[in-house]
Design a protein around this motif. Structure first.
Motif, mmCIF file in Angstrom:
data_model
loop_
_atom_site.group_PDB
_atom_site.id
_atom_site.type_symbol
_atom_site.label_atom_id
_atom_site.label_comp_id
_atom_site.label_asym_id
_atom_site.label_seq_id
_atom_site.Cartn_x
_atom_site.Cartn_y
_atom_site.Cartn_z
ATOM 1 N N ASP A 156 -2.676 9.437 0.516
ATOM 2 C CA ASP A 156 -3.820 9.103 1.327
ATOM 3 C C ASP A 156 -4.271 7.824 1.088
ATOM 4 O O ASP A 156 -3.930 7.078 0.384
ATOM 5 N N PHE A 157 -5.220 7.282 1.911
ATOM 6 C CA PHE A 157 -5.899 5.735 1.936
ATOM 7 C C PHE A 157 -6.338 5.372 0.591
ATOM 8 O O PHE A 157 -6.344 4.342 0.195
ATOM 9 N N GLY A 158 -6.945 6.494 -0.001
ATOM 10 C CA GLY A 158 -7.602 6.137 -1.361
ATOM 11 C C GLY A 158 -6.771 5.676 -2.377
ATOM 12 O O GLY A 158 -7.026 4.965 -3.344
ATOM 13 N N GLY A 161 -5.627 1.797 -0.443
ATOM 14 C CA GLY A 161 -6.736 1.205 0.020
ATOM 15 C C GLY A 161 -6.188 0.367 1.354
ATOM 16 O O GLY A 161 -6.963 -0.448 1.952
ATOM 17 N N ARG A 163 -3.076 1.851 3.499
ATOM 18 C CA ARG A 163 -2.197 2.811 4.454
ATOM 19 C C ARG A 163 -2.232 4.148 3.969
ATOM 20 O O ARG A 163 -2.833 4.492 2.789
ATOM 21 N N ILE A 164 -1.617 4.756 4.897
ATOM 22 C CA ILE A 164 -1.355 6.466 4.281
ATOM 23 C C ILE A 164 0.184 6.388 4.599
ATOM 24 O O ILE A 164 0.749 5.732 5.234
ATOM 25 N N ALA A 244 -1.327 2.318 9.225
ATOM 26 C CA ALA A 244 -2.572 1.665 8.880
ATOM 27 C C ALA A 244 -3.187 1.222 10.093
ATOM 28 O O ALA A 244 -2.613 0.902 11.187
ATOM 29 N N ASP A 253 -9.614 3.933 7.081
ATOM 30 C CA ASP A 253 -8.868 4.938 6.662
ATOM 31 C C ASP A 253 -8.592 5.645 8.233
ATOM 32 O O ASP A 253 -9.492 5.986 8.752
ATOM 33 N N GLN A 256 -9.943 8.803 9.443
ATOM 34 C CA GLN A 256 -11.528 8.601 10.462
ATOM 35 C C GLN A 256 -11.143 8.391 11.717
ATOM 36 O O GLN A 256 -12.238 8.722 12.463
#
Length: 261
Positions: A156-158, A161, A163-164, A244, A253, A256
């Protein structure tokens, strides 16, 4: 005595008439007709609307300058074409500068969107499609984006910071989430082989870790167009790619923006 004075007067009158005839003949030779300005006592005004034009003195055109600009433009186009065809690493800064100037400083997709919203027609430089002629929905509705590919999120994005990571099937096609202009194709740090698409709202969607690319630089593509193909995993059973979304200078993200399964 009187006859002498009469003779003198006749000579004076004769000379006067000769001068008048000479003056009239010269005027007829020089000007076959009288302009309106001269008829009312003004000097004749120069006009470029009729008759042969002296290009050297024309206020709106100079042949030498025009030819120089034409040759200079042709030289610039030729040099840029050679530069992009030559893979020499020494030319990378120049290629990067040209790419930045043509994409980041001039927002093609944004200009196209402004033109359409203002004049109601697609910008002539960009291809038209039937979908452009469809009526737009309510202004307050959110834009509907296409899912780049069916799969599940592995990273995930987190975690980074930027991409996924999306897992797909083997050899899965990766599609554009929205219409826009392909502004970059090449290697990006942390993304591998990447395609960057610039959208009308100045945002960008990035598609990385591609094994194949099916679009060309500066191509205007529609939503759902195949951008490339995801890279297969080592075991050959699955594939994956990076996705991304960038707004301005920051990545956001994608979850979202797009609803993933």
């Amino acid at each position: 005595m009187r006859s002498r004075s009469d003779d003198i007067r006749k000579r004076i009158e004769k000379r006067k008439k000769q001068r008048e005839r000479t003056s009239t003949r010269q005027m007829e030779t020089k000007l076959p007709w009288t302009e309106d300005e001269e008829r009312y006592g003004f000097d004749r005004m120069t006009s470029y609307e009729s008759g042969p034009v002296d290009e050297e003195n024309h206020p709106l055109f100079r042949k030498e300058v025009f030819i120089f600009k034409l040759l200079a433009s042709a030289c610039v186009v030729l040099v840029i074409a050679i530069m992009f065809r030559n893979p020499t690493p020494a030319l990378d800064p120049a290629r990067e500068f040209v790419t930045k100037s043509m994409n980041e400083e001039f927002q093609f997709a944004a200009v196209s969107d402004w033109y359409e919203s203002t004049f109601g027609k697609t910008l002539a430089l960009l291809p038209t499609t039937d979908s452009k002629n469809e009526e737009a929905g309510p202004a307050d509705t959110k834009p509907q984006y296409a899912l780049p590919a069916s799969g599940k999120i592995l990273e995930d994005f987190g975690e980074n910071g930027q991409r996924i990571t999306i897992e797909t099937g083997q050899g899965a096609a990766v599609e554009a989430m929205n219409e826009g202009l392909v502004r970059f194709i090449g290697k990006q740090d942390g993304f591998g082989q990447t395609v960057v698409i610039q959208h009308a709202d100045k945002s960008e969607s990035w598609y990385g870790n591609l094994s194949e690319v099916d679009v060309t630089l500066y191509q205007y593509i529609e939503k759902g167009t195949k951008v490339g193909k995801a890279t297969d995993n080592d075991d050959g059973t699955k594939g994956s790619f990076y996705f991304a979304i960038k707004e301005g200078e920051d990545f956001v993200d994608p979850i979202q923006v797009i609803q993933f399964d």
